[in-house]
Design an enzyme around this catalytic site. Structure first.
Site, PDB file in Angstrom:
ATOM      1  N   LYS A   1       0.839  -1.197   0.000  1.00 27.50           N
ATOM      2  CA  LYS A   1       0.000   0.000   0.000  1.00 27.50           C
ATOM      3  C   LYS A   1       0.878   1.253   0.000  1.00 27.50           C
ATOM      4  O   LYS A   1       2.024   1.194   0.449  1.00 27.50           O
ATOM      5  CB  LYS A   1      -0.852   0.029   1.279  1.00 27.50           C
ATOM      6  CG  LYS A   1      -2.012  -0.937   1.297  1.00 27.50           C
ATOM      7  CD  LYS A   1      -2.783  -0.812   2.607  1.00 27.50           C
ATOM      8  CE  LYS A   1      -3.918  -1.818   2.696  1.00 27.50           C
ATOM      9  NZ  LYS A   1      -4.981  -1.591   1.705  1.00 27.50           N
TER      10      LYS A   1
ATOM     11  N   ARG B   1     -10.504 -11.334   1.793  1.00 31.24           N
ATOM     12  CA  ARG B   1     -11.426 -12.338   1.229  1.00 31.24           C
ATOM     13  C   ARG B   1     -10.811 -13.731   1.256  1.00 31.24           C
ATOM     14  O   ARG B   1     -11.518 -14.729   1.305  1.00 31.24           O
ATOM     15  CB  ARG B   1     -11.826 -11.913  -0.192  1.00 31.24           C
ATOM     16  CG  ARG B   1     -10.697 -11.879  -1.186  1.00 31.24           C
ATOM     17  CD  ARG B   1     -11.030 -11.056  -2.433  1.00 31.24           C
ATOM     18  NE  ARG B   1     -11.008  -9.616  -2.173  1.00 31.24           N
ATOM     19  CZ  ARG B   1     -11.336  -8.684  -3.061  1.00 31.24           C
ATOM     20  NH1 ARG B   1     -11.711  -9.050  -4.292  1.00 31.24           N
ATOM     21  NH2 ARG B   1     -11.292  -7.409  -2.752  1.00 31.24           N
TER      22      ARG B   1
HETATM   23  N1  BES Z   1      -8.183  -3.682   4.369  1.00 31.46           N
HETATM   24  C1  BES Z   1      -8.351  -3.233   3.043  1.00 31.46           C
HETATM   25  C2  BES Z   1      -9.650  -2.462   2.833  1.00 31.46           C
HETATM   26  C3  BES Z   1      -9.806  -1.150   3.570  1.00 31.46           C
HETATM   27  C4  BES Z   1      -9.616   0.047   2.920  1.00 31.46           C
HETATM   28  C5  BES Z   1     -10.215  -1.131   4.900  1.00 31.46           C
HETATM   29  C6  BES Z   1      -9.797   1.237   3.593  1.00 31.46           C
HETATM   30  C7  BES Z   1     -10.376   0.055   5.564  1.00 31.46           C
HETATM   31  C8  BES Z   1     -10.178   1.243   4.920  1.00 31.46           C
HETATM   32  C9  BES Z   1      -8.353  -4.423   2.091  1.00 31.46           C
HETATM   33  O1  BES Z   1      -7.591  -5.492   2.488  1.00 31.46           O
HETATM   34  C10 BES Z   1      -7.811  -3.933   0.807  1.00 31.46           C
HETATM   35  O2  BES Z   1      -6.664  -3.590   0.772  1.00 31.46           O
HETATM   36  N2  BES Z   1      -8.631  -3.953  -0.233  1.00 31.46           N
HETATM   37  C11 BES Z   1      -8.234  -3.512  -1.512  1.00 31.46           C
HETATM   38  C12 BES Z   1      -8.749  -4.506  -2.520  1.00 31.46           C
HETATM   39  C13 BES Z   1      -8.230  -4.301  -3.911  1.00 31.46           C
HETATM   40  C14 BES Z   1      -6.751  -4.621  -3.981  1.00 31.46           C
HETATM   41  C15 BES Z   1      -9.016  -5.177  -4.844  1.00 31.46           C
HETATM   42  C16 BES Z   1      -8.837  -2.132  -1.764  1.00 31.46           C
HETATM   43  O3  BES Z   1      -9.968  -1.891  -1.314  1.00 31.46           O
HETATM   44  O4  BES Z   1      -8.167  -1.295  -2.345  1.00 31.46           O
HETATM   45 MN    MN Z   2      -5.581  -5.350   1.862  1.00 27.64          MN
END
Ligand code: BES
Ligand code: MN
Ligand code: ZN
Length: 501
Positions: free
Chosen positions: A281, A355
């Site tokens: 990230k 997921r």
């Molecule tokens: N934990 C994150 C989602 C999240 C985002 C939680 C903001 C709380 C606040 C999740 O694991 C994630 O990183 N999701 C990605 C998925 C994508 C790579 C398909 C996302 O939402 O960007």
């Molecule tokens: Mn994630």
């Protein structure tokens, strides 16, 4: 916080702060108000006729009463329109009262209960207690005393001045329920607010064991070797990059004994830190990913409450705890993982890890005999884009079960909003080389993530709750400090306690 029910003439109540609520647009004071007004030499009617205090929801005004009343100060709180007043209005009233009491360093506070019409006395007690206990929450464990915002004097006693016709027994029962629910919420808030170096999978599993011990529930903790034997390849893929060992915790509550075949499953995503893994990230805001275990925290907080409320249903909680880290042992984009139920998943982004953990947790919940399930997860940024911070997103394969979650949300003041789960969206997560791929593109990201989970809940009624936007707040709300909100704890406790198979 201790609440005590009294029935006295307001002017004679000797508290540091006396709280009186006003409905908007009620020009005439009720008899209690009139008496108080007389004692206050007409200050209340004056404030209203001059338009200084209108009774709008959230409005408040402090009066110094020393010579006129037994109470040192009096707080007027606007309750909004009488027709629209509900349990959430009571929670907010209690929260405003508590915040103002802390401001004037009141040690004791008395609330004159407003006219709540048809609302059951039990509900009145419950909502007021929730408002008090939730507003009083602080997370200042790591701050030195002199730097904390902790008031010098904290409110230790609240007097609730009941109205005629409100039964003491019912009010008390509600107060106890409110206390239990708030404790569950505050447990979840603590788990989210604790830093990820402290609240790692092992520490969280220990919290779960403590909850089980306190409430007399059975608890099992699966270690990495157990997960290997069970073939939880998706979960194991996510945890592979971390030095901290993963844990899968199962809590079993048997409120219906063996009399019921129905077992409600509560499944929680417990990423104690989500760096994104190899698909790292960006740095800004990454610290917030310490809260990526809020789903697991909500399930544990709800189980703590359920164990004390003792509803006559059977509940099995499954929480998957691990970290998502980049390292030489981490899983990669391009990998193909095999879940416990045999389904294969092509990894295209290691940041879509929640997921994968949930896939094996859902499969395991089914393996344990769960007959219907709700999973709770901070799953997608896409859900935050779709619904913002005021509603959790739902995806489901069963309209009745989904409606039960929506209704539970309404009852506790936490909105849940169903998203469409049309089969057509499923095309986006079909893989060329495996059964599924773990990302479905930018479009409808919250929905495709939900549909991915559907493949693992399969036949049984299932609701997925995405709390990415609601589990953490950057600004204080009515009965909420900055940080973890404990969202979904009361929804799950309410859902389970009111579910009729
Ligand atoms: N934990 C994150 C989602 C999240 C985002 C939680 C903001 C709380 C606040 C999740 O694991 C994630 O990183 N999701 C990605 C998925 C994508 C790579 C398909 C996302 O939402 O960007
Ligand atoms: Mn994630
Ligand atoms: Zn995540």
């Amino acid at each position: 916080m201790k609440s005590q029910i009294i029935m006295e003439k307001p002017a004679a109540i000797a508290a540091d702060l006396l709280v009186l609520g006003f409905f908007q647009g009620t020009s005439a004071l009720d008899t209690e108000g009139q008496t108080l007004d007389r004692q206050l030499k007409g200050q209340l009617t004056e404030l209203m006729s001059e338009g200084i205090f209108k009774g709008k929801a959230g409005e408040h005004f402090m009066i110094h009463t020393r010579e006129y009343l037994a109470a040192k100060r009096m707080l007027l709180i606007g309750l909004g329109k009488k027709e629209a007043f509900d349990g959430e209005g009571l929670r907010k009233m209690a929260a405003v009262a508590l915040r103002q009491a802390e401001k004037v360093r009141a040690n004791s506070m008395a609330l004159i209960l407003p006219d709540t019409g048809q609302m059951a006395a039990e509900m009145v007690g419950q909502c007021l207690q929730e408002g008090l206990d939730l507003a009083a929450y602080r997370f200042e464990r790591y701050k030195k005393q002199e730097e904390t915002e902790q008031p010098l004097v904290t409110v230790s006693d609240v007097l609730l001045n009941r109205r005629k016709g409100m039964k003491v027994k019912e009010l008390e029962k509600g107060i106890e329920t409110g206390r239990i629910l708030s404790k569950g919420v505050n447990i979840a808030r603590d788990l989210v607010n604790e830093p990820p170096n402290v609240m790692d999978p092992t520490a969280m599993a220990e919290e779960a064991i403590a909850i089980a011990r306190e409430t007399g529930m059975a608890v099992t903790v699966l270690e990495q070797e157990d997960m290997e034997k069970l073939g939880m390849g998706c979960f194991l893929g996510v945890t592979a990059g971390s030095r901290r060992p993963p844990k899968l915790v199962v809590l079993t509550y048997k409120g219906a004994g063996d009399a019921s075949k129905e077992v409600i499953g509560l499944v929680g995503k417990g990423l104690t830190f989500d760096s994104g893994g190899i698909s790292l990230k960006p740095g800004a805001g990454m610290d917030e990913m310490k809260g990526d275990m809020a789903g697991a925290a909500a399930v544990l907080g709800a189980m703590a409450a359920i164990g004390r409320l003792k509803p006559t249903v059977n509940v099995t909680a499954v929480v998957g705890l691990c970290e998502n880290m980049p390292s030489g042992s981490a899983y990669r984009p391009g990998d193909i993982l095999t879940a416990m139920n045999g389904k294969t998943v092509e990894i295209l982004n290691t940041d879509a890890e929640g997921r994968l953990v949930l896939a094996d947790c859902l499969a395991y919940a089914r393996h344990l005999g769960v007959t219907r399930v709700v999973d709770v997860a901070t799953l997608t940024g896409a859900c935050v884009i779709a619904l913002g911070n005021h509603a959790s997103g739902l995806i489901s394969n069963d309209d009745g079960w989904q409606q039960a979650v929506v209704d539970a949300g309404k009852a506790v003041g936490e909105a849940c909003w169903p998203l469409p789960a049309f089969d057509a969206y499923g095309e986006q997560i079909k893989s060329d080389v495996a059964d599924l791929k773990n990302v479905g593109g930018r479009e409808a990201g919250a929905i495709t993530a939900g549909l991915f989970l559907k493949a693992f809940a399969n036949e049984i009624p299932w609701v997925h709750m995405d709390i990415a936007g609601t589990s953490y707040t950057k600004k204080p709300l009515a009965y909420q400090q900055k940080g973890g909100t404990g969202v979904a704890v009361r929804i799950l406790a309410q859902l389970v306690s009111h579910w009729k198979p």
